[in-house]
Write a protein that holds these residues in place. Structure first.
Motif, short mmCIF file in Angstrom:
data_model
loop_
_atom_site.label_atom_id
_atom_site.label_comp_id
_atom_site.label_asym_id
_atom_site.label_seq_id
_atom_site.Cartn_x
_atom_site.Cartn_y
_atom_site.Cartn_z
N ASP A 34 -0.02 18.20 4.95
CA ASP A 34 1.32 18.78 4.77
C ASP A 34 2.30 18.14 5.74
N ARG A 35 1.85 17.89 6.96
CA ARG A 35 2.73 17.29 7.96
C ARG A 35 2.96 15.80 7.69
N ILE A 36 1.96 15.12 7.16
CA ILE A 36 2.15 13.72 6.75
C ILE A 36 3.24 13.67 5.68
N GLU A 37 3.13 14.57 4.71
CA GLU A 37 4.14 14.63 3.65
C GLU A 37 5.52 14.94 4.23
N ALA A 38 5.59 15.86 5.19
CA ALA A 38 6.87 16.21 5.81
C ALA A 38 7.48 15.01 6.54
N LEU A 39 6.65 14.24 7.23
CA LEU A 39 7.14 13.03 7.90
C LEU A 39 7.72 12.06 6.87
N ALA A 40 7.06 11.94 5.73
CA ALA A 40 7.54 11.05 4.67
C ALA A 40 8.88 11.54 4.13
N VAL A 41 8.97 12.83 3.88
CA VAL A 41 10.22 13.40 3.36
C VAL A 41 11.36 13.21 4.36
N GLU A 42 11.05 13.31 5.66
CA GLU A 42 12.06 13.08 6.71
C GLU A 42 12.46 11.61 6.81
N GLY A 43 11.67 10.73 6.19
CA GLY A 43 11.95 9.30 6.27
C GLY A 43 11.37 8.65 7.51
N ARG A 44 10.46 9.35 8.18
CA ARG A 44 9.88 8.82 9.41
C ARG A 44 8.53 8.16 9.19
N LEU A 45 7.88 8.42 8.07
CA LEU A 45 6.60 7.78 7.76
C LEU A 45 6.72 7.21 6.36
N SER A 46 6.36 5.95 6.23
CA SER A 46 6.40 5.32 4.92
C SER A 46 5.27 4.30 4.81
N ALA A 47 5.05 3.90 3.60
CA ALA A 47 4.03 2.88 3.31
C ALA A 47 4.61 1.95 2.27
N SER A 48 4.23 0.70 2.38
CA SER A 48 4.64 -0.26 1.37
C SER A 48 4.00 0.11 0.04
N ILE A 49 4.66 -0.17 -1.04
CA ILE A 49 4.11 0.07 -2.37
C ILE A 49 2.78 -0.66 -2.53
N GLU A 50 2.58 -1.73 -1.77
CA GLU A 50 1.32 -2.47 -1.82
C GLU A 50 0.15 -1.61 -1.32
N VAL A 51 0.42 -0.69 -0.42
CA VAL A 51 -0.60 0.24 0.05
C VAL A 51 -1.04 1.14 -1.10
N LEU A 52 -0.10 1.62 -1.89
CA LEU A 52 -0.44 2.43 -3.06
C LEU A 52 -1.29 1.62 -4.03
N HIS A 53 -0.99 0.36 -4.20
CA HIS A 53 -1.78 -0.50 -5.10
C HIS A 53 -3.21 -0.62 -4.59
N GLU A 54 -3.38 -0.73 -3.27
CA GLU A 54 -4.74 -0.78 -2.71
C GLU A 54 -5.48 0.53 -2.94
N ILE A 55 -4.80 1.64 -2.72
CA ILE A 55 -5.43 2.95 -2.89
C ILE A 55 -5.75 3.21 -4.37
N SER A 56 -4.95 2.65 -5.26
CA SER A 56 -5.16 2.89 -6.70
C SER A 56 -6.46 2.29 -7.23
N LYS A 57 -7.07 1.42 -6.47
CA LYS A 57 -8.33 0.80 -6.91
C LYS A 57 -9.44 1.83 -7.04
N LYS A 58 -9.28 2.97 -6.36
CA LYS A 58 -10.20 4.09 -6.52
C LYS A 58 -9.36 5.25 -7.07
N ASP A 59 -9.60 5.60 -8.29
CA ASP A 59 -8.84 6.69 -8.91
C ASP A 59 -9.45 8.01 -8.45
N ASP A 60 -9.16 8.37 -7.21
CA ASP A 60 -9.76 9.55 -6.62
C ASP A 60 -8.68 10.55 -6.21
N GLU A 61 -9.08 11.57 -5.46
CA GLU A 61 -8.14 12.61 -5.05
C GLU A 61 -7.05 12.08 -4.12
N LEU A 62 -7.38 11.13 -3.24
CA LEU A 62 -6.36 10.53 -2.38
C LEU A 62 -5.30 9.82 -3.22
N PHE A 63 -5.73 9.06 -4.19
CA PHE A 63 -4.77 8.37 -5.06
C PHE A 63 -3.88 9.38 -5.78
#
Length: 157
Positions: free
Chosen positions: A32-61
């Protein structure tokens, strides 16, 4: 000007946290706090990170995909300039033989484009040209997921 720390998070930290150390069943407040940091604009990830995570279609993805707009950023012109410089200066950062680490330069470039107050969050350890090695050479702070939790002063209550 807001001087709060900013973070560019790597897939290794998201996967390590979600699957091994801070499983959502027991540590949902962290996510929840990771999400809050993202919403605040303080934590982000490159879209390339999402592409890496997408290789496993799991709960994290699924969790990441549901928060894609807040958490993941496309490569803009500023980031592209840093990316080109990093790729030219550290060609061994991406393992083209094994097809791994494709997102690593994007994680570093994102942090670099956001300025000195942005740290890279990764679970990689220094070695044969890894994220921490490039961060050290570039003067970028590199921390782990547990360090982010400590830096943000998140506590069990």
């Amino acid at each position: 000007m807001d001087r709060s720390p900013r973070y560019s998070i790597d897939s290794s930290s998201l996967m390590h946290g979600w699957c091994r150390v801070y499983r959502p069943k027991n540590f949902g407040f962290i996510w929840d706090r990771i999400e809050a940091l993202a919403v605040e604009g303080r934590l982000s990830a490159s879209i390339e990170v999402l592409h890496e995570i997408s290789k496993k279609d799991d709960e994290l993805f699924k969790w990441c995909k549901a928060r894609q707009e807040a958490l993941f950023v496309e490569v803009d012109d500023a980031c592209q300039a840093h990316l080109a410089r990093i790729m030219a200066g550290y060609p061994r950062l991406v393992d083209t033989v094994k097809g791994r680490s494709g997102g690593d330069p994007f994680v570093i470039a994102l942090a670099s484009s956001k300025g000195k107050s942005c740290s890279v969050v990764t679970e990689e350890h220094p070695g044969k040209m890894r994220i921490p090695d490039v961060c050290r050479a570039e003067g970028i702070t590199c921390i782990g997921f547990a360090d982010l939790i400590e830096q943000e002063d998140w506590r069990f209550a």
